[in-house]
Design an enzyme around this catalytic site. Structure first.
Site, PDB file in Angstrom:
ATOM      1  N   HIS A   1      65.076  54.137  32.309  1.00 36.59           N
ATOM      2  CA  HIS A   1      64.312  52.697  31.565  1.00 36.59           C
ATOM      3  C   HIS A   1      63.384  52.770  30.142  1.00 36.59           C
ATOM      4  O   HIS A   1      63.203  53.982  30.629  1.00 36.59           O
ATOM      5  CB  HIS A   1      63.508  51.509  32.472  1.00 36.59           C
ATOM      6  CG  HIS A   1      63.160  50.007  31.975  1.00 36.59           C
ATOM      7  ND1 HIS A   1      62.558  50.494  31.128  1.00 36.59           N
ATOM      8  CD2 HIS A   1      63.904  48.841  32.353  1.00 36.59           C
ATOM      9  CE1 HIS A   1      62.521  48.824  30.684  1.00 36.59           C
ATOM     10  NE2 HIS A   1      63.103  47.992  31.906  1.00 36.59           N
TER      11      HIS A   1
ATOM     12  N   ASP B   1      57.853  56.244  37.880  1.00 32.61           N
ATOM     13  CA  ASP B   1      58.557  54.452  37.947  1.00 32.61           C
ATOM     14  C   ASP B   1      58.466  53.875  39.105  1.00 32.61           C
ATOM     15  O   ASP B   1      60.434  53.645  39.161  1.00 32.61           O
ATOM     16  CB  ASP B   1      58.705  54.466  36.947  1.00 32.61           C
ATOM     17  CG  ASP B   1      59.775  53.216  36.246  1.00 32.61           C
ATOM     18  OD1 ASP B   1      59.698  52.407  36.431  1.00 32.61           O
ATOM     19  OD2 ASP B   1      60.094  53.104  34.895  1.00 32.61           O
TER      20      ASP B   1
ATOM     21  N   GLN C   1      61.467  49.761  39.802  1.00 25.64           N
ATOM     22  CA  GLN C   1      62.774  49.091  40.587  1.00 25.64           C
ATOM     23  C   GLN C   1      63.061  49.302  41.922  1.00 25.64           C
ATOM     24  O   GLN C   1      63.986  48.635  42.897  1.00 25.64           O
ATOM     25  CB  GLN C   1      64.416  49.498  39.740  1.00 25.64           C
ATOM     26  CG  GLN C   1      65.053  49.439  39.553  1.00 25.64           C
ATOM     27  CD  GLN C   1      65.410  47.793  39.509  1.00 25.64           C
ATOM     28  OE1 GLN C   1      65.897  46.806  40.139  1.00 25.64           O
ATOM     29  NE2 GLN C   1      65.411  47.552  38.558  1.00 25.64           N
TER      30      GLN C   1
ATOM     31  N   LYS D   1      59.750  41.684  39.904  1.00 26.38           N
ATOM     32  CA  LYS D   1      60.377  42.366  40.849  1.00 26.38           C
ATOM     33  C   LYS D   1      60.011  42.085  42.453  1.00 26.38           C
ATOM     34  O   LYS D   1      60.854  43.008  42.855  1.00 26.38           O
ATOM     35  CB  LYS D   1      60.690  43.585  40.185  1.00 26.38           C
ATOM     36  CG  LYS D   1      61.229  43.728  38.551  1.00 26.38           C
ATOM     37  CD  LYS D   1      61.779  45.094  37.964  1.00 26.38           C
ATOM     38  CE  LYS D   1      61.876  45.141  36.801  1.00 26.38           C
ATOM     39  NZ  LYS D   1      61.908  46.304  36.028  1.00 26.38           N
TER      40      LYS D   1
ATOM     41  N   CYS E   1      68.251  47.749  29.301  1.00 28.09           N
ATOM     42  CA  CYS E   1      66.983  48.775  28.747  1.00 28.09           C
ATOM     43  C   CYS E   1      67.417  50.434  28.948  1.00 28.09           C
ATOM     44  O   CYS E   1      66.209  50.875  29.185  1.00 28.09           O
ATOM     45  CB  CYS E   1      66.054  48.107  29.108  1.00 28.09           C
ATOM     46  SG  CYS E   1      65.325  46.597  28.789  1.00 28.09           S
TER      47      CYS E   1
HETATM   48  C1  LIG Z   1      62.211  46.477  34.587  1.00 25.97           C
HETATM   49  C2  LIG Z   1      61.510  47.791  34.738  1.00 25.97           C
HETATM   50  C3  LIG Z   1      60.636  48.789  34.160  1.00 25.97           C
HETATM   51  C4  LIG Z   1      60.168  47.643  33.346  1.00 25.97           C
HETATM   52  O1  LIG Z   1      58.392  46.745  33.729  1.00 25.97           O
HETATM   53  P1  LIG Z   1      58.049  45.241  33.440  1.00 25.97           P
HETATM   54  O2  LIG Z   1      57.468  44.429  34.486  1.00 25.97           O
HETATM   55  O3  LIG Z   1      59.167  45.304  31.865  1.00 25.97           O
HETATM   56  O4  LIG Z   1      56.666  46.226  32.254  1.00 25.97           O
HETATM   57  C5  LIG Z   1      60.707  49.837  34.178  1.00 25.97           C
HETATM   58  N1  LIG Z   1      61.440  50.412  34.695  1.00 25.97           N
HETATM   59  C6  LIG Z   1      62.070  49.901  35.284  1.00 25.97           C
HETATM   60  C7  LIG Z   1      62.936  50.997  36.387  1.00 25.97           C
HETATM   61  C8  LIG Z   1      62.498  48.725  35.506  1.00 25.97           C
HETATM   62  O5  LIG Z   1      63.668  48.326  35.865  1.00 25.97           O
END
Ligand SMILES: *Cc1c(COP(=O)(O)O)cnc(C)c1O
Length: 405
Positions: free
Chosen positions: A122, A199, A202, A225, A363
């Site tokens: 992302h 990260d 997701q 999320k 993104c």
């Molecule tokens: C949504 C997402 C982000 C960003 O998260 P925010 O809540 O917008 O800070 C980063 N990495 C992944 C894989 C995502 O799905």
């Protein structure tokens, strides 16, 4: 608890609404999830009953708010199996957590050092590191992906060396749904003494990571999320790193003592939590975790896999439809295109039918560039989606295809 989809759906007020006269089919869960009544109630409950600033007050409301906020931190610690509650830093979300670590490393990196990202990221796990490289002279290396949308691990092994200081990959790709082999990624990085940031934005709605077992250095996620509110997330920071890294922002709450000559910093987590935090958000994040755990991650995974398999098969039966992200380790995200149809047009027609999907680059422009496409249509499923909703999607896609091609 048995998995009772109707009972679960009744917890989500928004699922009762219509869009363009059709019952809503919400398939944009990878962008943000919907919120159950239990989470909404926890926000309203805080503002209605014990709204006060935390940590500093001797009065009852302040203590009640502090207890609820710190209790949420402990829930998060237990859920992710962190060794200590103070290793859980509340942040405004994943993006903020990544920036906090990138900023912290700006004093630890020098020219000649290397940091490694993956091709599946992302933008929020790319741009802060590019900025870090500009500041420090460190070099950014990229683990390539293959046609299936999975990482080429042999290339990763070749990138690793004693110059590698930090590796950062997502647990699950938001654009393709690929589940990355993070256990192996972490282990190999540690063999060359590099730190690892995962990260998890997701992943945390689909699976329950065990942070001690993973032995990861940093793990970031966003509550929104995983059925929680926007504007709150967590950064897990292994204790040794909490001591090594400088604070991100200065202000109230993060200090031990302030004089005009010198300020000393508070211990973690407060060292990284300057200013009045998102108190209701933290409490509601805890409520979201409670909610997900009453359903149970085994049941969530089983239901979502059933949705994924059913939808994959039905969509692939449509002529000219191509799915991007076809690896075997995959969660309930389907990115696709139909030959000759622009994803935006497909999304617009689906919306007219009450079906919410995402269209565009998600993104993750480098992934789109890899496939040489402007974007995809992305349907992402949550545990509250149904097989009937998949049928609505498939019928909608067929209808759109007829109208557009
Ligand atoms: C949504 C997402 C982000 C960003 O998260 P925010 O809540 O917008 O800070 C980063 N990495 C992944 C894989 C995502 O799905």
């Amino acid at each position: 608890m048995a998995f009772d989809i109707e009972k679960i759906r009744a917890d989500f007020p928004i699922l009762k609404r219509t869009v363009n006269t059709y019952p809503l089919v919400y398939l944009d869960n990878a962008a943000t999830s919907q919120k159950p009544q239990q989470v909404i109630d926890s926000i309203v409950g805080y503002y209605s009953n014990y709204n006060a600033n935390i940590h500093r007050g001797v009065h009852s409301l302040s203590q009640e708010a502090t207890d609820a906020y710190e209790m949420a931190r402990q829930k998060i610690q237990k859920h992710f199996n962190a060794a200590h509650a103070h290793e859980i830093i509340f942040t405004p979300g994943t993006t903020h957590g990544i920036n906090l670590i990138a900023n912290g490393f700006s004093s630890l990196l020098k020219k000649g050092d290397e940091i490694i990202v993956s091709a599946l990221e992302h933008h929020s796990n790319i741009v802060p590191w590019q900025m870090l490289c500009e500041k420090t002279g460190a070099q950014l290396k990229v683990i390539p992906m293959n046609e299936e949308g999975t990482l080429v691990m042999s290339a990763y092994k070749e990138l690793l060396s004693e110059r590698t200081k930090l590796v950062f990959v997502n647990h699950i790709s938001n654009a393709l749904g690929t589940i990355n082999p993070i256990e192996e990624i972490i282990q190999l990085a540690h063999e060359v003494n590099a730190a690892v940031l995962i990260d998890g934005a997701q992943s945390c709605s689909h699976i329950k990571p065990d942070l001690q077992e993973l032995d990861v250095d940093f793990y970031v996620t966003s509550a929104h999320k995983m059925c929680g509110p926007t504007g709150i997330g967590m950064l897990y920071l292994k204790e040794e790193w909490g001591k090594k890294l400088p604070p991100y922002q200065g202000g109230g709450e993060m200090i031990a003592e302030v004089t005009f000559e010198k300020t000393t910093y508070a211990e973690m987590p407060h060292k990284f939590e300057a200013g009045t935090p998102n108190i209701s958000g933290g409490i509601a994040f805890g409520a979201a975790i409670d909610y997900l755990n009453t359903i149970g991650f085994k049941a969530i995974e089983a239901h979502e896999n059933a949705l994924l398999n059913y939808a994959t098969e039905a969509l692939l039966a449509i002529e000219g439809l191509k799915i991007y992200g076809t690896g075997t380790a995959k969660t309930s995200v389907i990115s696709f295109n139909i030959e000759g149809v622009h994803p935006y047009d497909m999304g617009t027609i689906l919306d007219k039918l009450g079906i919410a999907v995402r269209t565009g680059h998600h993104c993750a422009q480098p992934i789109m560039e890899f496939y040489k496409i402007p974007g995809t249509v992305r349907a992402s499923f949550a545990f509250y989606n149904t097989l009937e909703e998949v049928d609505r999607l498939v019928a909608g896609v067929k209808k759109a295809k007829m109208m557009l091609s």
